[in-house]
Design an enzyme around this catalytic site. Structure first.
Site, PDB file in Angstrom:
ATOM      1  N   TYR A  40      39.797  -5.686  97.042  1.00  0.00           N
ATOM      2  CA  TYR A  40      41.227  -5.407  97.184  1.00  0.00           C
ATOM      3  C   TYR A  40      41.674  -4.264  96.267  1.00  0.00           C
ATOM      4  CZ  TYR A  40      40.463 -10.049  99.057  1.00  0.00           C
ATOM      5  OH  TYR A  40      39.942 -11.110  99.748  1.00  0.00           O
ATOM      6  N   TYR A 168      45.608 -18.110 105.074  1.00  0.00           N
ATOM      7  CA  TYR A 168      44.579 -17.112 104.775  1.00  0.00           C
ATOM      8  C   TYR A 168      43.229 -17.749 105.100  1.00  0.00           C
ATOM      9  CZ  TYR A 168      41.256 -14.178 102.326  1.00  0.00           C
ATOM     10  OH  TYR A 168      40.172 -13.382 102.021  1.00  0.00           O
ATOM     11  N   ASP A 270      39.958 -25.434 107.621  1.00  0.00           N
ATOM     12  CA  ASP A 270      39.330 -24.508 106.688  1.00  0.00           C
ATOM     13  C   ASP A 270      39.426 -25.103 105.282  1.00  0.00           C
ATOM     14  OD1 ASP A 270      38.732 -22.490 104.909  1.00  0.00           O
ATOM     15  OD2 ASP A 270      40.002 -20.977 105.845  1.00  0.00           O
ATOM     16  N   LYS A 299      32.739 -21.453  98.960  1.00  0.00           N
ATOM     17  CA  LYS A 299      33.144 -21.387  97.551  1.00  0.00           C
ATOM     18  C   LYS A 299      32.381 -22.365  96.665  1.00  0.00           C
ATOM     19  CE  LYS A 299      37.651 -19.194  98.086  1.00  0.00           C
ATOM     20  NZ  LYS A 299      37.262 -17.909  97.501  1.00  0.00           N
TER      21      LYS A 299
END
Length: 458
Positions: A40, A168, A270, A299
């Site tokens: 980013y 997201y 998710d 993760k």
């Protein structure tokens, strides 16, 4: 607090820690700016980075000798902290056998063991596991499964997804298409490029609140009007993470499951950010007693050691993707990453999941939640703060205005803390092994940011 000979907080001498010299660090950082692209960031005016030499426990040691408590779990992944003996041993043992082998036509014990573990701990209907190379790819696989579930059985037209604003799901194209289309990080640059899906309003009732018919009205209307087009509903359960750290009602998720059942639509959850205990339940969907048709994991799956994703589906979905048992010919799922089911990652992931299950993870997360609620509560007194919210091992201070990330991180570093704010959010998702004293240091750094921001408003 430790100080070096110059009196700098949270720093010890380079020599005593066998750290690179100042010149070596400067040269490395120059090379970093010359050659690397960070997440980013832009190449023309990249943000400066801190050079990390090593990590142990919950502490990052920088090349300049400073020590920072990692309040981010390296983007929510390192739930056990760093230098974990059990995970180190699993990695070393597997390296002695093979670090990688292709998964096409071959299999291995680490993949089988991990799949069995995941099937055992996720909601019971989830029986089939696809191992990929990241959380974002796990979402791509889930989307592909949902589309193929209908198409492989000759049902055309179900090519869109229904989701909610504020979500997201990753940075790859399929995942980006179900992120918030207006305020999401990809919205401006990729508007008109991504596939257009159907978006319901962000869930209004907060965690702990009831969910009314009115709260579900637009979601239900959209599902009614687009039911022939919708392959699946895609949601982050209970916590919308990088889209805004929004904690929503358990009843909302229960109602979504019920509506999916009524309309014969698949439900994809998710759990990449929320899975493995982060919210105070092993999986966030457990808060609602809901089982999805497909779940996405990542993760914390490997304890932050290696990149790995997993997509689990019910037997019905898996067989539907393959054309159904009544089909004369089966249909393969056309997805096969080069590093699919990487043995090294699978071995570490299996060790990480076992370590979590054998640990008092729930007691730890419950204690973190209680301490964050107590120590972040004073932030609400500042005019610079819009909201403070805590759930499990997630503590959020929502500022009234966007956070100056570089300035905030510099201030946090003087308190020996590493966080990565975004937008208006100053937040922490610490490793579960963080001690009360270490957590107090993190919360203290957050309060210092709030205090400085409040003073600037006066």
């Amino acid at each position: 607090m430790s100080t070096n000979v110059d009196g700098c907080p949270f720093m010890t001498s380079r020599k005593s820690q066998d750290l690179p010299s100042l010149q070596q660090t400067q040269d490395m950082l120059k090379s970093d700016k010359r050659t690397l692209w960070h997440p980013y960031s832009d190449i023309i005016r990249p943000n400066s980075c801190l050079a990390v030499d090593r990590a142990s426990g919950v502490t990052l040691t920088l090349e300049d000798g400073r020590k920072l408590i990692d309040g981010m779990s390296s983007w929510w992944a390192a739930v056990h902290g760093y230098g974990v003996p059990e995970l180190d041993a699993a990695a070393a043992s597997q390296l002695g056998k093979m670090s990688h082998v292709m998964f096409g036509g071959l299999t291995h014990r680490p993949a089988v063991e991990l799949a069995e573990l995941l099937v055992d701990i996720t909601p019971p209907p989830l029986q089939k596991c696809f191992l990929s190379d990241s959380g974002s790819v796990a979402v791509e696989v889930a989307i592909k499964m949902a589309m193929q579930f209908w198409r492989a059985r000759g049902i055309t037209g179900r090519t869109r997804l229904l989701t909610v604003r504020g979500g997201y799901h990753g940075d790859t194209f399929g995942a980006m298409a179900v992120c918030d289309p207006q305020n999401g990080m990809h919205a401006e640059m990729f508007h008109g490029t991504l596939k257009e899906h159907v978006f319901a309003p962000k869930p209004a009732p907060k965690f702990g609140e009831p969910c009314t018919d009115g709260d579900m009205a637009e979601f239900e209307t959209l599902l009614n009007s687009h039911s022939s087009e919708i392959a699946a509903v895609v949601l982050e359960p209970i916590v919308q993470g990088a889209g805004g750290m929004h904690f929503y009602s358990v009843e909302y998720l229960q109602r979504v499951r019920s509506l999916c059942d009524q309309h014969g639509v698949l439900l994809i959850l998710d759990e990449i950010a929320t899975g493995f205990g982060r919210t105070g339940a092993l999986f966030a969907c457990n808060h609602a007693g809901v089982s999805p048709d497909v779940i996405c994991l990542g993760k914390a799956l490997t304890g932050g050691y290696l990149t790995l994703g997993a997509t689990l589906a019910t037997r019905e979905v898996a067989e539907g993707v393959s054309g159904g048992r009544s089909s004369s010919t089966s249909v393969p799922l056309m997805h096969g990453p080069t590093f699919m089911a990487n043995p090294l990652a699978c071995a570490v992931a299996a060790a990480s999941v076992k370590l979590l299950l054998e640990s008092p993870w729930l007691d730890r997360v419950t204690a973190i939640e209680a301490q964050l609620k107590e120590e972040l509560a004073p932030c609400m007194e500042s005019p610079a703060v819009k909201d403070v919210r805590v759930l499990g091992a997630i503590g959020v201070v929502e500022m009234a205005e966007p956070v100056d990330v570089q300035r905030t991180q510099a201030l946090l570093a003087t308190h020996g803390v590493w966080l990565r704010p975004f937008g208006r959010l100053l937040y922490t998702m610490p490793p579960f092994v963080t001690t009360p004293a270490e957590l107090s240091q993190v919360a203290g750094g957050m309060r210092a940011v709030v205090e400085e921001t409040g003073l600037a408003l006066k």
